[in-house]
Design an enzyme around this catalytic site. Structure first.
Site, PDB file in Angstrom:
ATOM      1  N   LYS A  97       1.544   4.205  -2.765  1.00 25.70           N
ATOM      2  CA  LYS A  97       0.932   5.728  -2.448  1.00 25.70           C
ATOM      3  C   LYS A  97       2.370   6.511  -2.616  1.00 25.70           C
ATOM      4  O   LYS A  97       2.310   7.708  -3.061  1.00 25.70           O
ATOM      5  CB  LYS A  97       0.366   5.961  -1.015  1.00 25.70           C
ATOM      6  CG  LYS A  97      -0.916   5.389  -1.255  1.00 25.70           C
ATOM      7  CD  LYS A  97      -1.926   5.964  -1.810  1.00 25.70           C
ATOM      8  CE  LYS A  97      -3.281   5.464  -2.018  1.00 25.70           C
ATOM      9  NZ  LYS A  97      -4.008   6.387  -2.987  1.00 25.70           N
TER      10      LYS A  97
ATOM     11  N   TYR B 274       0.929  -1.449  -0.239  1.00 21.48           N
ATOM     12  CA  TYR B 274      -0.032  -0.112   0.159  1.00 21.48           C
ATOM     13  C   TYR B 274       0.866   1.496   0.118  1.00 21.48           C
ATOM     14  O   TYR B 274       0.666   2.057  -0.734  1.00 21.48           O
ATOM     15  CB  TYR B 274      -0.956  -0.051   1.213  1.00 21.48           C
ATOM     16  CG  TYR B 274      -1.942   1.225   1.198  1.00 21.48           C
ATOM     17  CD1 TYR B 274      -2.974   1.287   0.421  1.00 21.48           C
ATOM     18  CD2 TYR B 274      -1.807   2.162   2.158  1.00 21.48           C
ATOM     19  CE1 TYR B 274      -3.602   2.741   0.370  1.00 21.48           C
ATOM     20  CE2 TYR B 274      -2.365   3.354   2.335  1.00 21.48           C
ATOM     21  CZ  TYR B 274      -3.471   3.558   1.415  1.00 21.48           C
ATOM     22  OH  TYR B 274      -4.244   4.613   1.227  1.00 21.48           O
TER      23      TYR B 274
HETATM   24  P1  NDP Z   1     -13.597   4.323   0.821  1.00 14.99           P
HETATM   25  O1  NDP Z   1     -13.435   2.834   0.736  1.00 14.99           O
HETATM   26  O2  NDP Z   1     -14.679   4.822   1.628  1.00 14.99           O
HETATM   27  O3  NDP Z   1     -13.797   4.791  -0.771  1.00 14.99           O
HETATM   28  C1  NDP Z   1     -12.756   4.243  -1.793  1.00 14.99           C
HETATM   29  C2  NDP Z   1     -13.719   4.533  -3.226  1.00 14.99           C
HETATM   30  O4  NDP Z   1     -12.759   4.043  -4.194  1.00 14.99           O
HETATM   31  C3  NDP Z   1     -15.030   3.944  -3.412  1.00 14.99           C
HETATM   32  O5  NDP Z   1     -15.830   4.762  -3.976  1.00 14.99           O
HETATM   33  C4  NDP Z   1     -14.760   2.619  -4.092  1.00 14.99           C
HETATM   34  O6  NDP Z   1     -15.941   2.488  -5.027  1.00 14.99           O
HETATM   35  C5  NDP Z   1     -13.559   3.351  -5.006  1.00 14.99           C
HETATM   36  N1  NDP Z   1     -12.896   2.290  -5.634  1.00 14.99           N
HETATM   37  C6  NDP Z   1     -12.167   1.272  -5.171  1.00 14.99           C
HETATM   38  N2  NDP Z   1     -11.932   0.324  -5.991  1.00 14.99           N
HETATM   39  C7  NDP Z   1     -12.291   0.716  -7.317  1.00 14.99           C
HETATM   40  C8  NDP Z   1     -11.931   0.320  -8.404  1.00 14.99           C
HETATM   41  N3  NDP Z   1     -11.464  -0.946  -8.829  1.00 14.99           N
HETATM   42  N4  NDP Z   1     -12.682   0.960  -9.486  1.00 14.99           N
HETATM   43  C9  NDP Z   1     -13.289   2.082  -9.197  1.00 14.99           C
HETATM   44  N5  NDP Z   1     -13.451   2.584  -8.007  1.00 14.99           N
HETATM   45  C10 NDP Z   1     -13.071   1.862  -6.970  1.00 14.99           C
HETATM   46  O7  NDP Z   1     -12.002   5.091   1.310  1.00 14.99           O
HETATM   47  P2  NDP Z   1     -11.545   6.392   1.079  1.00 14.99           P
HETATM   48  O8  NDP Z   1     -12.576   7.438   0.749  1.00 14.99           O
HETATM   49  O9  NDP Z   1     -10.920   6.410   2.635  1.00 14.99           O
HETATM   50  O10 NDP Z   1     -10.412   6.313  -0.035  1.00 14.99           O
HETATM   51  C11 NDP Z   1     -10.257   7.415  -0.947  1.00 14.99           C
HETATM   52  C12 NDP Z   1      -8.792   7.463  -1.174  1.00 14.99           C
HETATM   53  O11 NDP Z   1      -8.362   8.182  -0.260  1.00 14.99           O
HETATM   54  C13 NDP Z   1      -8.081   6.212  -1.499  1.00 14.99           C
HETATM   55  O12 NDP Z   1      -7.252   6.313  -2.585  1.00 14.99           O
HETATM   56  C14 NDP Z   1      -7.109   5.976  -0.390  1.00 14.99           C
HETATM   57  O13 NDP Z   1      -6.227   5.279  -0.439  1.00 14.99           O
HETATM   58  C15 NDP Z   1      -6.905   7.336   0.127  1.00 14.99           C
HETATM   59  N6  NDP Z   1      -6.650   7.828   1.575  1.00 14.99           N
HETATM   60  C16 NDP Z   1      -7.429   7.261   2.505  1.00 14.99           C
HETATM   61  C17 NDP Z   1      -7.224   7.461   4.029  1.00 14.99           C
HETATM   62  C18 NDP Z   1      -7.872   7.031   5.007  1.00 14.99           C
HETATM   63  O14 NDP Z   1      -7.516   6.831   6.125  1.00 14.99           O
HETATM   64  N7  NDP Z   1      -9.244   6.753   4.756  1.00 14.99           N
HETATM   65  C19 NDP Z   1      -6.051   8.162   4.151  1.00 14.99           C
HETATM   66  C20 NDP Z   1      -4.940   8.494   2.930  1.00 14.99           C
HETATM   67  C21 NDP Z   1      -5.400   8.253   1.758  1.00 14.99           C
HETATM   68  P3  NDP Z   1     -16.589   1.368  -5.450  1.00 14.99           P
HETATM   69  O15 NDP Z   1     -16.351   0.261  -4.268  1.00 14.99           O
HETATM   70  O16 NDP Z   1     -17.873   1.538  -5.720  1.00 14.99           O
HETATM   71  O17 NDP Z   1     -16.067   0.802  -6.529  1.00 14.99           O
HETATM   72  C1  8X3 Z   2      -4.393   5.445   4.506  1.00 19.45           C
HETATM   73  C2  8X3 Z   2      -3.872   6.205   5.762  1.00 19.45           C
HETATM   74  O1  8X3 Z   2      -2.084   5.496   7.703  1.00 19.45           O
HETATM   75  O2  8X3 Z   2      -3.646   3.783   6.767  1.00 19.45           O
HETATM   76  O3  8X3 Z   2      -3.743   5.982   3.272  1.00 19.45           O
HETATM   77  O4  8X3 Z   2      -1.846   4.429   5.652  1.00 19.45           O
HETATM   78  S1  8X3 Z   2      -2.779   4.845   6.342  1.00 19.45           S
END
Ligand code: NDP
Ligand code: 8X3
Length: 251
Positions: free
Chosen positions: A156, A152
């Protein structure tokens, strides 16, 4: 009226951005794999904000599906001012020696290849327009590594690196590029990482106040709404209780 294309709009950060950009008068293209959620979100945004919304159901990790979805965009939505490369996930939290190959492939395919496919397909549209803004959601895991974060973190870090490369390659075309690096945000992220184990997902946020998806949406809106001559390159945002990728304070 400006248009934003948001990947991963069915949940978390993407859903919060959809809401905030709709509130601020944007036309929206929202995408994700879960069609029912996309339809519900589109209906809710249209009725609350009287905005135009185009839901596109596809998997960002499949190039042909990305291409077909983008080719299907009607003229009304064809000027894309902002691309929010947000779709992504963590699958599992295993050491490098115990990691599951399927989990690794999923993360690489979605977080890295999916972001590349979307950028490859939409940046030429922006180049033709001579303007645009690409916002990539990396992570604090794209700045530092933490135990068992291995693949992961690597995806990133790759997003962080691609944000820098995109900024160079697209400079001459008037396209801005912003990298966003959030710490812990309470979304479906941990539920997905732990494959539906609600207790494990809850434990991630126990004893601290994590960020809300709206906090990240606010930062993205701020970056996108700066005057035309300003490019926000990179933003790291953590909860007050998180110092870096592996140091938190809990009550
Ligand atoms: P969620 O799981 O709530 O949302 C993830 C979204 O990504 C969903 O809408 C899902 O839609 C979509 N997704 C996943 N796989 C696919 C795919 N193969 N094709 C199209 N869409 C896809 O997580 P977050 O909102 O937290 O995550 C959003 C971004 O933020 C990610 O890139 C994550 O790595 C990043 N992030 C999150 C953090 C956290 O602590 N939450 C911290 C740092 C970064 P669906 O399943 O409908 O396809
Ligand atoms: C998601 C946040 O700290 O789990 O990117 O990597 S962490």
């Amino acid at each position: 009226m400006k248009t934003i294309f948001i990947t991963g709009a069915t949940s978390g950060i993407g859903a919060a951005c959809s809401e905030l950009f709709a509130q601020n008068g944007y036309r929206l293209i929202i995408s994700g794999r879960r069609a029912d959620r996309l339809q519900k979100l589109a209906q809710s945004l249209k009725s609350q904000y009287n905005c135009s919304v185009l839901p596109l159901t596809f998997d960002v990790s499949l190039f042909n599906d990305c291409e077909t979805a983008i080719q299907s965009i009607p003229d009304e939505f064809k000027t894309i001012d902002v691309l929010l490369n947000n779709a992504g996930l963590a699958a599992g939290l295993a050491s490098i020696q115990d990691g599951h190959i399927n989990d690794w492939e999923t993360m690489i395919n979605v977080n890295l290849k999916g972001l590349l496919y979307m950028t490859r397909l939409i940046s030429p549209i922006m180049i033709k327009q001579k303007s645009g803004h690409i916002v990539n959601i990396s992570s604090i895991a794209g700045k530092e590594n933490y135990a068992n974060g291995n693949v992961y973190c690597a995806t990133k870090h790759a997003v962080d690196s691609l944000s820098q490369s995109m900024r160079i390659d697209l400079l001459a075309h008037g396209i801005k590029v912003t990298n966003i690096a959030p710490g812990m945000v309470e979304t479906e992220f941990s539920l997905v990482r732990f494959k539906g184990d609600e207790q494990k997902a809850k434990n991630v946020y126990i004893g601290l106040t994590p960020l809300k998806p709206q906090d990240i949406a606010d930062a993205i809106w701020w970056a996108v709404s700066r005057p035309d001559h300003v490019n926000i390159s990179d933003i790291i945002i953590t909860p007050k209780a998180q110092a870096n990728a592996s140091t938190t304070i809990r009550k």
